[in-house]
Design a protein around this motif. Structure first.
Motif, PDB file in Angstrom:
ATOM      1  N   GLY A 179      -9.450   8.747  12.704  1.00 31.08           N
ATOM      2  CA  GLY A 179     -10.684   8.773  13.473  1.00 31.08           C
ATOM      3  C   GLY A 179     -11.912   8.450  12.658  1.00 31.08           C
ATOM      4  O   GLY A 179     -12.839   7.783  13.135  1.00 31.08           O
ATOM      5  N   VAL A 180     -11.955   8.916  11.398  1.00 29.77           N
ATOM      6  CA  VAL A 180     -13.121   8.675  10.543  1.00 29.77           C
ATOM      7  C   VAL A 180     -13.025   7.320   9.856  1.00 29.77           C
ATOM      8  O   VAL A 180     -14.026   6.613   9.696  1.00 29.77           O
ATOM      9  CB  VAL A 180     -13.264   9.809   9.499  1.00 29.77           C
ATOM     10  CG1 VAL A 180     -14.447   9.543   8.572  1.00 29.77           C
ATOM     11  CG2 VAL A 180     -13.427  11.159  10.191  1.00 29.77           C
ATOM     12  N   ASN A 181     -11.789   6.961   9.433  1.00 32.62           N
ATOM     13  CA  ASN A 181     -11.542   5.677   8.759  1.00 32.62           C
ATOM     14  C   ASN A 181     -12.525   5.469   7.601  1.00 32.62           C
ATOM     15  O   ASN A 181     -13.211   4.445   7.498  1.00 32.62           O
ATOM     16  CB  ASN A 181     -11.644   4.522   9.764  1.00 32.62           C
ATOM     17  CG  ASN A 181     -11.058   3.231   9.220  1.00 32.62           C
ATOM     18  OD1 ASN A 181     -10.180   3.254   8.350  1.00 32.62           O
ATOM     19  ND2 ASN A 181     -11.545   2.095   9.708  1.00 32.62           N
ATOM     20  N   ALA A 182     -12.565   6.465   6.715  1.00 31.56           N
ATOM     21  CA  ALA A 182     -13.484   6.423   5.572  1.00 31.56           C
ATOM     22  C   ALA A 182     -12.985   5.456   4.503  1.00 31.56           C
ATOM     23  O   ALA A 182     -11.822   5.054   4.489  1.00 31.56           O
ATOM     24  CB  ALA A 182     -13.618   7.821   4.985  1.00 31.56           C
ATOM     25  N   ASP A 183     -13.885   5.074   3.602  1.00 35.85           N
ATOM     26  CA  ASP A 183     -13.491   4.220   2.479  1.00 35.85           C
ATOM     27  C   ASP A 183     -12.400   4.903   1.660  1.00 35.85           C
ATOM     28  O   ASP A 183     -11.433   4.268   1.243  1.00 35.85           O
ATOM     29  CB  ASP A 183     -14.709   3.922   1.595  1.00 35.85           C
ATOM     30  CG  ASP A 183     -15.727   3.031   2.297  1.00 35.85           C
ATOM     31  OD1 ASP A 183     -15.326   2.306   3.233  1.00 35.85           O
ATOM     32  OD2 ASP A 183     -16.909   3.065   1.920  1.00 35.85           O
ATOM     33  N   ASP A 184     -12.578   6.198   1.415  1.00 36.09           N
ATOM     34  CA  ASP A 184     -11.520   7.003   0.802  1.00 36.09           C
ATOM     35  C   ASP A 184     -10.687   7.556   1.954  1.00 36.09           C
ATOM     36  O   ASP A 184     -10.898   8.680   2.410  1.00 36.09           O
ATOM     37  CB  ASP A 184     -12.142   8.126  -0.040  1.00 36.09           C
ATOM     38  CG  ASP A 184     -11.091   8.950  -0.797  1.00 36.09           C
ATOM     39  OD1 ASP A 184      -9.887   8.745  -0.541  1.00 36.09           O
ATOM     40  OD2 ASP A 184     -11.486   9.797  -1.621  1.00 36.09           O
TER      41      ASP A 184
END
Length: 507
Positions: A179-184
């Motif tokens: 859901g967030v699909n962060a870089d990390d």
């Protein structure tokens, strides 16, 4: 055939509830091993009759109550004697026990819990792959238990243990990562400080197995260790002391977000970075804002005591439809399901108490799932330099609110309460300044203009008890008392209702 008075008193809506620990004055132990075994054997027979075969798999879990191990032993003994294969899941949340029917393909599951009730009480909650049992199903189980209508199995079942909460926690982690699909990608909550107050119930896993794993700083969390005596506060987002605890934890640790669960994690509340509660109407507003993304114009089903400001927020600010229904989490869930079956887009059913069920999650009231959705939104907004608080900033909260609970004195309390509501409706219709709400589906809700109290009252029957709860809200200082005085002119004429708590308030 209805169960007799002894057996029927264990019914609490869609659950079994009773006294599981002796020693509390006036509340003798009634949830004995024998009672537990008979009710469990009745459930085994119930699912056997539905499936038409023996050897079914049943998952069993429990919250942190001190009577859990005793009751679990009785439940497992009864299931094994009935030829059922048991998966012992140990300490678990109630929603996770339903999810065993999805992930582990169990034919049924049982959670040992009494939600937010005191330490000496406990009970049973039953699930099939289609969801929790209905009230009428509980009546059948109690009738079976009384008549000892059980399976005669020639072969005993088996028992194995499984830590399903590990898998359940991983599912929530994967949901946040995606859901967030962060870089990390594996640490989407890195840089966030999120504290949890589990109230010594079953919700401590969320800090340890979800938030920490995803990189969040959870230092400052409270009461994560299971303790069935609940020594710090009642694990209940509706409890004032419990909410003060999590608000305090957020402020002391300078957290970005705070989370509080009830004992078995089917309900939740939360706190923003300023230490402000996101609970009741504000929690519904936040959940609605999230649920209506991709469901524009959708219908949000709530219980009957929600505020006028919430209705305005859902319909004017979010562009949705607010559908008020009856109190009781199963009532709002079933109503939302009914609307969807009729072709009406209803993505969320939510009760003011914190029970929230999303269509995307099997209409399961799952506090951890709701909080997970909110945390995803928190992190996504954070990327844009925005906060959760901004999402519900347009919500108008009432200036004053009051709930008064009045006991019904008649033995047939339902008939007495319904008679009072009918008489009040007739009375309200005779008053030009009383406006009966056209969209209320429980009790009677009457609104008043600014000169006459600037708010509303709702009088209804309790879902389970011989009580008439009265809710009053106003958008003006002194408005609640003004509305109460108008209502007093009617209530002082009724029979069979103890209005002394109301009289004390009006004076």
């Amino acid at each position: 055939m209805a169960a007799d008075k002894f057996w029927s008193h264990f019914k609490s809506g869609t659950d079994i509830r009773g006294v599981a620990v002796d020693g509390v004055e006036g509340e003798p132990l009634d949830l004995t091993d024998e009672v537990i075994e008979k009710i469990t054997k009745a459930f085994a027979c119930f699912i056997y009759e539905k499936a038409g075969k023996n050897g079914l798999s049943v998952a069993v879990g429990h919250d942190s109550r001190i009577s859990a191990e005793r009751i679990k032993a009785a439940v497992i003994k009864a299931l094994v004697k009935s030829g059922m294969n048991v998966i012992d899941c140990g300490l678990s949340s109630t929603p996770a026990m339903f999810m065993t029917t999805v992930d582990l393909k169990c034919d049924a599951s049982i959670q040992i819990t009494a939600s937010h009730h005191p330490y000496h009480r406990n009970g049973l909650k039953f699930f099939l792959p289609t969801g929790g049992l209905e009230g009428k199903d509980i009546s059948v189980l109690l009738d079976y238990a009384e008549r000892e209508h059980f399976i005669i199995s020639s072969k005993e079942g088996t028992v194995k243990t499984e830590n399903y909460m590990e898998r359940y926690s991983k599912n929530l982690c994967d949901m946040i990562k995606k859901g967030v699909n962060a870089d990390d990608y594996d640490h989407p909550l890195k840089g966030y400080k999120i504290v949890v107050d589990a109230g010594n119930g079953a919700g401590g896993f969320y800090a340890e197995k979800v938030l920490k794993v995803l990189g969040a700083d959870t230092e400052g969390s409270r009461y994560l260790e299971p303790d069935g005596m609940f020594p710090n506060h009642i694990p209940n987002p509706e409890n004032e002391k419990a909410m003060e605890s999590i608000c305090e934890a957020v402020k002391e640790s300078h957290a970005d977000f705070g989370v509080i669960f009830d004992t078995d994690v089917d309900r939740a509340g939360c706190v923003d970075s300023f230490g402000n509660e996101i609970n009741r109407n504000r929690l519904i507003a936040l959940a609605s804002a999230i649920a209506l993304e991709g469901n524009e114009g959708g219908t949000i089903v709530t219980d009957s005591v929600t505020s006028s400001g919430l209705k305005e927020f859902i319909e004017k600010d979010l562009g949705g439809v607010h559908h008020r229904f009856k109190r009781g989490y199963k009532n709002v869930i079933n109503e939302s399901i009914r609307l969807n079956n009729e072709g009406i887009n209803s993505p969320l059913a939510i009760e003011t108490s914190g029970h929230a069920a999303l269509r995307e999650n099997y209409f399961l009231d799952d506090g951890a799932y709701l909080i997970t959705k909110i945390i995803i939104k928190l992190a996504c907004l954070g990327k844009e330099g925005k906060t959760l608080t901004e999402l519900t900033s347009a919500l108008k909260e009432p200036v004053e609110s009051k709930e008064i609970r009045m006991k019904i004195l008649e033995e047939d309390f339902a008939a007495c309460g319904n008679g009072i509501i009918s008489a009040l409706e007739e009375y309200a219709e005779s008053k030009s300044d009383w406006h009966i709400a056209p969209d209320n589906r429980e009790g009677i809700r009457v609104s008043f203009d600014k000169e006459n109290g600037d708010g509303w009252f709702l009088l209804r029957l309790s879902v389970h008890d011989p009580i008439m709860p009265l809710n009053i809200e106003s958008d003006s200082v002194g408005g609640v008392k003004k509305i109460a005085k108008k209502l007093f002119e009617f209530l002082k004429t009724v029979q069979g209702l103890d209005i002394s708590p109301f009289e004390d308030f009006v004076k």
